[in-house]
Design a protein around this motif. Structure first.
Motif, PDB file in Angstrom:
ATOM      1  N   VAL A 103       4.738   5.938  -2.318  1.00  0.00           N
ATOM      2  CA  VAL A 103       4.177   7.052  -1.551  1.00  0.00           C
ATOM      3  C   VAL A 103       5.247   8.131  -1.381  1.00  0.00           C
ATOM      4  N   GLY A 104       4.828   9.366  -1.449  1.00  0.00           N
ATOM      5  CA  GLY A 104       5.759  10.486  -1.348  1.00  0.00           C
ATOM      6  C   GLY A 104       5.682  11.193  -0.013  1.00  0.00           C
ATOM      7  N   ARG A 128       0.684  14.267   5.282  1.00  0.00           N
ATOM      8  CA  ARG A 128      -0.774  14.382   5.437  1.00  0.00           C
ATOM      9  C   ARG A 128      -1.312  13.276   6.345  1.00  0.00           C
ATOM     10  N   GLU A 129      -0.842  12.052   6.133  1.00  0.00           N
ATOM     11  CA  GLU A 129      -1.300  10.934   6.960  1.00  0.00           C
ATOM     12  C   GLU A 129      -0.922  11.134   8.420  1.00  0.00           C
ATOM     13  N   ARG A 145       0.825  -1.218   0.000  1.00  0.00           N
ATOM     14  CA  ARG A 145       0.000   0.000   0.000  1.00  0.00           C
ATOM     15  C   ARG A 145       0.855   1.262   0.000  1.00  0.00           C
ATOM     16  N   TYR A 146       2.099   1.140   0.465  1.00  0.00           N
ATOM     17  CA  TYR A 146       2.984   2.303   0.554  1.00  0.00           C
ATOM     18  C   TYR A 146       3.903   2.444  -0.661  1.00  0.00           C
ATOM     19  N   PRO A 186       4.798  14.327   0.741  1.00  0.00           N
ATOM     20  CA  PRO A 186       3.557  15.056   1.046  1.00  0.00           C
ATOM     21  C   PRO A 186       2.443  14.142   1.575  1.00  0.00           C
ATOM     22  N   GLU A 187       2.313  12.944   0.984  1.00  0.00           N
ATOM     23  CA  GLU A 187       1.281  12.015   1.446  1.00  0.00           C
ATOM     24  C   GLU A 187       1.571  11.527   2.865  1.00  0.00           C
ATOM     25  N   LEU A 188       2.821  11.244   3.150  1.00  0.00           N
ATOM     26  CA  LEU A 188       3.196  10.789   4.487  1.00  0.00           C
ATOM     27  C   LEU A 188       2.932  11.873   5.525  1.00  0.00           C
TER      28      LEU A 188
END
Length: 142
Positions: free
Chosen positions: A51-52, A58-59, A47-48, A54-56
């Motif tokens: 992933v960049g 935000r999470e 699922r990761y 910015p997404e990390l």
């Protein structure tokens, strides 16, 4: 996709590159061989993949305050391909989004220091070389 919590006194190492399982195992072996103690909580979840930052961020920001992380390490394509297995360290607390590279030989020290707040992320990031890689403190420490 909430970020996993690292085990006590370890740092989260999040696999984001899934091109080479052999490289992933070599990176894990290099880091697990360091001074005998557990320093990483390993997460290899597709699922990761890709992933960049910015997404990390935000999470992490979306998590409950007590569940937020202060830092994590990314096992990206650079870490998988390089002989030094240089993980990408990511600050999620003081200067969210700030990064530097951590060769395997320094991982145990940095993980331990960040996990117990002995040193701050910026102490290591500020000591990274011009290419953004931490290679020890210039004052003879570390």
């Amino acid at each position: 996709m909430p970020l996993p919590r690292p085990d006590d006194l370890t740092s989260l190492v999040l696999r984001v590159d899934f091109d080479d399982d052999t490289a992933w195992h070599a990176l894990r072996t290099a880091l697990d061989a360091l001074d005998g103690g557990p320093h990483a909580t390993w997460v290899s979840d597709p699922r990761y993949e890709g992933v960049g930052i910015p997404e990390l961020m935000r999470e992490d920001n979306a998590a409950d305050e007590h569940e937020q992380l202060t830092h994590l390490f990314l096992a990206d394509a650079h870490a998988m391909a390089g002989a030094e297995h240089s993980l990408l360290a990511l600050d999620l607390y003081d200067e969210p989004g700030r990064t530097f590279r951590v060769p395997a030989r320094w991982f145990a020290e940095i993980s331990a220091d960040l996990s117990i707040a002995n040193l701050d992320f910026e102490d290591y990031a500020d000591s990274a070389d011009a290419s953004g890689v931490f290679r020890g403190f210039g004052d003879g420490c570390g």
